[in-house]
Design an enzyme around this catalytic site. Sequence first.
Site, PDB file in Angstrom:
ATOM      1  N   TYR A 135       0.822  -1.212   0.000  1.00  0.00           N
ATOM      2  CA  TYR A 135       0.000   0.000   0.000  1.00  0.00           C
ATOM      3  C   TYR A 135       0.856   1.262   0.000  1.00  0.00           C
ATOM      4  CZ  TYR A 135      -4.549  -2.136   0.986  1.00  0.00           C
ATOM      5  OH  TYR A 135      -5.719  -2.830   0.911  1.00  0.00           O
ATOM      6  N   LYS A 169       3.208 -15.363   3.056  1.00  0.00           N
ATOM      7  CA  LYS A 169       3.431 -16.128   1.825  1.00  0.00           C
ATOM      8  C   LYS A 169       4.938 -16.374   1.760  1.00  0.00           C
ATOM      9  CE  LYS A 169       2.150 -17.814  -2.216  1.00  0.00           C
ATOM     10  NZ  LYS A 169       1.303 -19.020  -2.382  1.00  0.00           N
ATOM     11  N   ASP A 211      -2.700 -18.373   0.985  1.00  0.00           N
ATOM     12  CA  ASP A 211      -3.640 -19.036   0.071  1.00  0.00           C
ATOM     13  C   ASP A 211      -4.426 -20.124   0.793  1.00  0.00           C
ATOM     14  OD1 ASP A 211      -1.232 -20.396   0.241  1.00  0.00           O
ATOM     15  OD2 ASP A 211      -1.078 -20.876  -1.892  1.00  0.00           O
ATOM     16  N   ASP A 254      -6.482  -7.074   4.290  1.00  0.00           N
ATOM     17  CA  ASP A 254      -7.603  -6.442   3.589  1.00  0.00           C
ATOM     18  C   ASP A 254      -8.490  -7.509   2.957  1.00  0.00           C
ATOM     19  OD1 ASP A 254      -9.133  -4.324   2.380  1.00  0.00           O
ATOM     20  OD2 ASP A 254      -8.113  -4.772   0.491  1.00  0.00           O
ATOM     21  N   ASP A 270     -12.524  -9.123   4.278  1.00  0.00           N
ATOM     22  CA  ASP A 270     -13.766  -9.086   3.474  1.00  0.00           C
ATOM     23  C   ASP A 270     -14.305 -10.508   3.301  1.00  0.00           C
ATOM     24  OD1 ASP A 270     -13.628  -6.287   3.081  1.00  0.00           O
ATOM     25  OD2 ASP A 270     -14.268  -6.455   0.996  1.00  0.00           O
TER      26      ASP A 270
HETATM   27  C1  IPM Z   1     -10.416  -1.045   3.783  1.00  0.00           C
HETATM   28  C2  IPM Z   1     -10.475  -0.491   2.371  1.00  0.00           C
HETATM   29  C3  IPM Z   1      -9.254   0.363   2.111  1.00  0.00           C
HETATM   30  C4  IPM Z   1      -8.030  -0.558   2.195  1.00  0.00           C
HETATM   31  C5  IPM Z   1      -9.226   1.127   0.777  1.00  0.00           C
HETATM   32  C6  IPM Z   1     -10.475   1.940   0.566  1.00  0.00           C
HETATM   33  C7  IPM Z   1      -8.024   2.006   0.678  1.00  0.00           C
HETATM   34  O1  IPM Z   1     -10.619  -1.508   1.453  1.00  0.00           O
HETATM   35  O2  IPM Z   1     -10.350  -0.254   4.728  1.00  0.00           O
HETATM   36  O3  IPM Z   1     -10.465  -2.267   3.953  1.00  0.00           O
HETATM   37  O4  IPM Z   1      -7.714  -1.263   1.230  1.00  0.00           O
HETATM   38  O5  IPM Z   1      -7.404  -0.554   3.247  1.00  0.00           O
HETATM   39 MN    MN Z   2     -10.982  -3.454   2.348  1.00  0.00          MN
END
Ligand code: IPM
Ligand code: MN
Length: 365
Positions: free
Chosen positions: A141, A186, A218, A242, A246
């Site tokens: 990042y 990884k 993975d 990240d 999700d």
């Molecule tokens: C999160 C989001 C952010 C990230 C983006 C919007 C920069 O996806 O907070 O999870 O990748 O950290």
């Molecule tokens: Mn995110």
Amino acid sequence: MKARIVTLPGDGVGPEVTAAAVAVLKTVAARYEHVFAFEEQLIGGIAIDATGEPLPAASLAACRSADAVLLGAVGGPKWSDPNAPVRPEQGLLALRAALGVYANLRPLQVHPALANLSPLKNEKLKNIDVLFVRELTGGAYFGAKTRTDEAATDECRYTVAEIERVVRRAFELARGRRRHVTSVDKANVLETSRLWRSTVQRIAAEYPDVKLEHQLVDSMAMLLLTQPNRYDVVVTENLFGDILTDEAAALAGSLGLLPSASLGDGKAGLYEPIHGSAPDIAGRGVANPVGAILSAALLLRHSLGLETEAVAIESAVEQVLRHGPHSRDIGGHAGTDEVRDAVLAAIEDHADNAAAFFCGARACG
Ligand code: IPM
Ligand code: MN
Ligand code: NAD
């Protein structure tokens, strides 16, 4: 207590869910006799439109001097042109870096009332209680970027110091839980991951009471779905964290449910739901405010040290998830405000019950 809280509603559903979380904090302040001063500032696309910058200097200055920052979400189609000179997301990344909030805590629990929403069979969803600790201010990042017509690079760089501090935080947190850390990397391919793994191994020696395991990212992506209740604290680098969180949100039933706390070395922190600006539902008053509301609970716990009040919010949300009303993403019909109002009512009930119990115990009538 007195506290100064900066709010950064941002874009899309950000303002809708942040308003609900602020309403909850105001109710808590009134009920528990605290004075919270709120100051709203710009970030993201709305800040680009107003000032040309995704994180205006005034917003950053306000955040730096706040006791805590509550953020909604940034981004959206209006600002997503890949050739745009500035992007909303840059504002969020710059804020995380400037505040030095390197440890992003993303707790995951699965409410039994929502188990049917998960793509997994119900029996796999029992006893899930995972705390992801995502490194937040390093890695791909923040590495150097290059771009020509023919190629592009994103440097992924980690220093030992960056790895040590977030891993220590994970081990400390594990001591307050089930004393089990899973470090995800990884290391079979990436040099940064090999440095990560050897650093984790060295730090782990300071915590002989905590069990450590390493997992490649993975296979971790698969194990999260096949054996989610095996995990306690999961620590990993920025990009892996990240993606895995999700994925984990799908177990809970909706991305709209998960909160986060981003912490550095001091008390101040940045609190935001893990979801984005949800452009597909923005402006309709239907976003699930639970991730933002639970982020407010984390704010009370980690930045203000108000554990009782944090628990009051979490219990209220628990009740609302159990009995409804439910927003659309979790199979109901309720709008953001209806869910908010149900949480507010449950907080009042919770406080009344606690007061009744206290008075009963002390016979104070
Ligand atoms: C999160 C989001 C952010 C990230 C983006 C919007 C920069 O996806 O907070 O999870 O990748 O950290
Ligand atoms: Mn995110
Ligand atoms: P998203 O998280 O915004 O949405 C993904 C899906 O989840 C959508 O279907 C959305 O409707 C649903 N969803 C998300 N939050 C919800 C809520 N509170 N209630 C009900 N449903 C909800 O991810 P995306 O669509 O990939 O990204 C949209 C924009 O948000 C992008 O610009 C991205 O960069 C940004 N983003 C910002 C943050 C942040 O500010 N922390 C986090 C993630 C994505």
